[in-house]
Design a protein around this motif. Structure first.
Motif, PDB file in Angstrom:
ATOM      1  N   LEU A  27      18.369  49.879  53.937  1.00  0.00           N
ATOM      2  CA  LEU A  27      19.089  51.137  54.162  1.00  0.00           C
ATOM      3  C   LEU A  27      19.735  51.656  52.876  1.00  0.00           C
ATOM      4  O   LEU A  27      19.589  52.834  52.533  1.00  0.00           O
ATOM      5  CB  LEU A  27      20.170  50.954  55.245  1.00  0.00           C
ATOM      6  CG  LEU A  27      21.080  52.165  55.453  1.00  0.00           C
ATOM      7  CD1 LEU A  27      20.316  53.335  56.083  1.00  0.00           C
ATOM      8  CD2 LEU A  27      22.292  51.806  56.317  1.00  0.00           C
ATOM      9  N   VAL A  28      20.426  50.782  52.141  1.00  0.00           N
ATOM     10  CA  VAL A  28      21.129  51.296  50.957  1.00  0.00           C
ATOM     11  C   VAL A  28      20.142  51.723  49.863  1.00  0.00           C
ATOM     12  O   VAL A  28      20.416  52.662  49.112  1.00  0.00           O
ATOM     13  CB  VAL A  28      22.204  50.322  50.393  1.00  0.00           C
ATOM     14  CG1 VAL A  28      23.306  50.089  51.412  1.00  0.00           C
ATOM     15  CG2 VAL A  28      21.625  49.012  49.929  1.00  0.00           C
ATOM     16  N   GLU A  70      30.008  56.865  53.662  1.00  0.00           N
ATOM     17  CA  GLU A  70      29.347  57.051  54.967  1.00  0.00           C
ATOM     18  C   GLU A  70      28.487  55.835  55.310  1.00  0.00           C
ATOM     19  O   GLU A  70      28.475  55.365  56.455  1.00  0.00           O
ATOM     20  CB  GLU A  70      28.424  58.287  54.937  1.00  0.00           C
ATOM     21  CG  GLU A  70      29.144  59.625  54.851  1.00  0.00           C
ATOM     22  CD  GLU A  70      29.532  60.032  53.437  1.00  0.00           C
ATOM     23  OE1 GLU A  70      29.406  59.207  52.492  1.00  0.00           O
ATOM     24  OE2 GLU A  70      30.001  61.173  53.269  1.00  0.00           O
ATOM     25  N   THR A  71      27.759  55.345  54.293  1.00  0.00           N
ATOM     26  CA  THR A  71      26.857  54.215  54.521  1.00  0.00           C
ATOM     27  C   THR A  71      27.642  52.923  54.701  1.00  0.00           C
ATOM     28  O   THR A  71      27.263  52.070  55.512  1.00  0.00           O
ATOM     29  CB  THR A  71      25.864  54.087  53.333  1.00  0.00           C
ATOM     30  OG1 THR A  71      25.325  55.374  53.056  1.00  0.00           O
ATOM     31  CG2 THR A  71      24.746  53.126  53.658  1.00  0.00           C
ATOM     32  N   PRO A 127      18.468  41.770  55.756  1.00  0.00           N
ATOM     33  CA  PRO A 127      17.470  42.494  54.952  1.00  0.00           C
ATOM     34  C   PRO A 127      17.463  43.999  55.245  1.00  0.00           C
ATOM     35  O   PRO A 127      17.349  44.810  54.322  1.00  0.00           O
ATOM     36  CB  PRO A 127      16.148  41.838  55.358  1.00  0.00           C
ATOM     37  CG  PRO A 127      16.526  40.441  55.749  1.00  0.00           C
ATOM     38  CD  PRO A 127      17.885  40.549  56.379  1.00  0.00           C
ATOM     39  N   GLU A 128      17.635  44.390  56.514  1.00  0.00           N
ATOM     40  CA  GLU A 128      17.586  45.820  56.841  1.00  0.00           C
ATOM     41  C   GLU A 128      18.780  46.592  56.274  1.00  0.00           C
ATOM     42  O   GLU A 128      18.704  47.801  56.062  1.00  0.00           O
ATOM     43  CB  GLU A 128      17.438  46.063  58.354  1.00  0.00           C
ATOM     44  CG  GLU A 128      18.455  45.366  59.228  1.00  0.00           C
ATOM     45  CD  GLU A 128      17.993  43.998  59.743  1.00  0.00           C
ATOM     46  OE1 GLU A 128      17.321  43.257  58.985  1.00  0.00           O
ATOM     47  OE2 GLU A 128      18.330  43.662  60.899  1.00  0.00           O
ATOM     48  N   ASP A 129      19.898  45.887  56.006  1.00  0.00           N
ATOM     49  CA  ASP A 129      21.042  46.551  55.358  1.00  0.00           C
ATOM     50  C   ASP A 129      20.676  46.935  53.923  1.00  0.00           C
ATOM     51  O   ASP A 129      21.028  48.015  53.439  1.00  0.00           O
ATOM     52  CB  ASP A 129      22.271  45.626  55.317  1.00  0.00           C
ATOM     53  CG  ASP A 129      22.717  45.188  56.711  1.00  0.00           C
ATOM     54  OD1 ASP A 129      22.409  45.901  57.677  1.00  0.00           O
ATOM     55  OD2 ASP A 129      23.362  44.126  56.814  1.00  0.00           O
ATOM     56  N   ASP A 169      12.276  41.429  50.296  1.00  0.00           N
ATOM     57  CA  ASP A 169      11.671  42.255  51.346  1.00  0.00           C
ATOM     58  C   ASP A 169      12.570  43.432  51.683  1.00  0.00           C
ATOM     59  O   ASP A 169      12.105  44.555  51.847  1.00  0.00           O
ATOM     60  CB  ASP A 169      11.453  41.433  52.632  1.00  0.00           C
ATOM     61  CG  ASP A 169      10.222  40.541  52.527  1.00  0.00           C
ATOM     62  OD1 ASP A 169       9.469  40.688  51.539  1.00  0.00           O
ATOM     63  OD2 ASP A 169      10.034  39.701  53.428  1.00  0.00           O
ATOM     64  N   GLY A 170      13.884  43.153  51.805  1.00  0.00           N
ATOM     65  CA  GLY A 170      14.829  44.215  52.176  1.00  0.00           C
ATOM     66  C   GLY A 170      14.847  45.332  51.152  1.00  0.00           C
ATOM     67  O   GLY A 170      14.650  46.504  51.493  1.00  0.00           O
ATOM     68  N   ILE A 171      15.058  44.978  49.884  1.00  0.00           N
ATOM     69  CA  ILE A 171      15.182  46.049  48.879  1.00  0.00           C
ATOM     70  C   ILE A 171      13.855  46.787  48.698  1.00  0.00           C
ATOM     71  O   ILE A 171      13.836  47.986  48.458  1.00  0.00           O
ATOM     72  CB  ILE A 171      15.745  45.552  47.524  1.00  0.00           C
ATOM     73  CG1 ILE A 171      14.862  44.506  46.872  1.00  0.00           C
ATOM     74  CG2 ILE A 171      17.180  45.037  47.679  1.00  0.00           C
ATOM     75  CD1 ILE A 171      15.306  44.128  45.456  1.00  0.00           C
TER      76      ILE A 171
END
Ligand SMILES: [Zn+2]
Length: 357
Positions: free
Chosen positions: A83-84, A29-30, A78-80, A124-126
């Motif tokens: 999300l995960v 889904e992701t 980074p936002e991906d 930053d993202g994670i």
């Protein structure tokens, strides 16, 4: 035997997991959501969840790598990553996993494929995802940054031909990430023709900086790989390590040095390290006195989950409540998390077990 009561016990038990890959645990889904965001639907063979789930299904190692690389390509911004990681937290809450040490492979996003990302952007993202998961679900995540061993051997036919760059970039990212939850330094990938010894130049400094050394070894190669990981990488835990069973002297060494194994039964069967659960040495390694943990590795790719791995221990290896709780406690004990958090998590676990045994 896996009774309904034992199933309920497994589900409710507050669990910890120390061997699971971020890139290998993204639900179909992701992946679809990321592909839409990043205009990468063309890179996927199916555009619906069922089709992706079929494509995920393990057939052989080269298909596994194809799937892995395609999934990895979905992570662009980074936002991906946020999300995960957030989705990881949601999965932990669903399975009642209180603590996870998640392996992440920064080189794949920084060097192997040029995504234009920097180490601070990746961190930053994670960590945005990690903070949201902690706030919303009350779960603790720490990181293992691992070197993809095969990327260091451009010509796999020759172990001489070692390129240190992927290792060095991974070390740089791991040290930069220490203030935000990096607790371990790993080595992943296919072991054949990629022995541990050449990686000593990055494991020394990683350990010197206080990171745990947690290389994969003894999965797709035998005892020599585990010995190399112990002697040259100062392994504090071994990822998999199951094939140490082939060498009694090595088993003694692992016991003497108190080096735990991060075992992933279903992954081992999917990758044909063993033909079936009956042939898997989990129980024998435990009975020989090694510290063993159970983990899910790349759960959607192997069609498993941590809950299912505990069900395997009960259903195939004959563990009862006390045995399952003992194995579960090992995961907290061997974790790289700060001592105050470990003490709190262990106290919560022990209180739950005392009330439910
Ligand atoms: Zn692994």
């Amino acid at each position: 035997m896996l009774t309904p009561e034992l199933k309920q016990f497994i589900r409710a038990m507050p669990k910890a997991e120390v061997h699971i890959h971020l890139e290998g645990s993204i639900a179909p889904e992701t992946v679809l959501e990321l592909a839409r965001r990043n205009n990468r639907l063309d890179n996927l063979p199916a555009h619906d969840v069922d089709g992706l789930r079929r494509w995920y299904t393990f057939t052989d190692f080269s298909h596994f790598v194809t799937v892995y690389v395609a999934i990895m390509g979905m992570l662009q911004k980074p936002e991906d990553f946020a999300l995960v990681v957030y989705e990881h937290g949601a999965d932990m809450a669903r399975q009642n996993i209180r603590y996870r040490e998640v392996t992440f492979t920064p080189y794949l996003h920084l060097g192997w494929e040029q995504k234009g990302l920097t180490i601070p952007e990746l961190l930053d993202g994670i960590n945005e995802g990690r903070e949201r998961a902690r706030t919303e679900f009350g779960v603790e995540i720490r990181w293992v940054f691992d070197v993809p061993r095969n990327a260091n051997f451009p010509d796999p036919a020759s172990a001489e031909n070692y390129n240190p760059e992927p290792s060095e970039l991974t070390l740089e990212a791991a040290l930069a990430g220490q203030p935000c939850g990096v607790v371990g330094f790993g080595l992943g990938g296919y072991e054949v023709n990629c022995p541990p010894e050449p990686f000593a130049h990055v494991f020394g400094p990683a350990k010197g900086a206080g990171l745990l050394s947690v290389p994969h070894a003894g999965e797709t190669e035998g005892p020599a790989s585990v010995r190399g990981a112990l002697d040259h990488l100062g392994a504090d835990r071994i990822g998999h390590g199951v094939r140490a069973i082939e060498d009694p002297a090595l088993l003694e060494e692992l016991k003497k040095r108190a080096v735990p194994l991060e075992i992933n039964p279903t992954s081992n069967i999917a990758l044909r390290v063993y033909p079936d659960y009956a042939a898997h040495p989990f129980r024998r390694l435990d009975e020989l006195g090694l510290t063993v943990t159970v983990n899910s590795d790349d759960p959607p790719l192997f069609n498993t989950s941590l809950v299912q791995e505990y069900e395997v221990l009960a259903g195939h290896f004959g563990y009862d409540r006390a045995g399952l709780a003992r194995i579960a406690r090992n995961a907290y004990r061997v974790a790289g998390v700060e001592n105050d958090v470990k003490t709190r998590l262990l106290a919560e676990f022990d209180a739950w077990v005392a009330a439910n045994m």
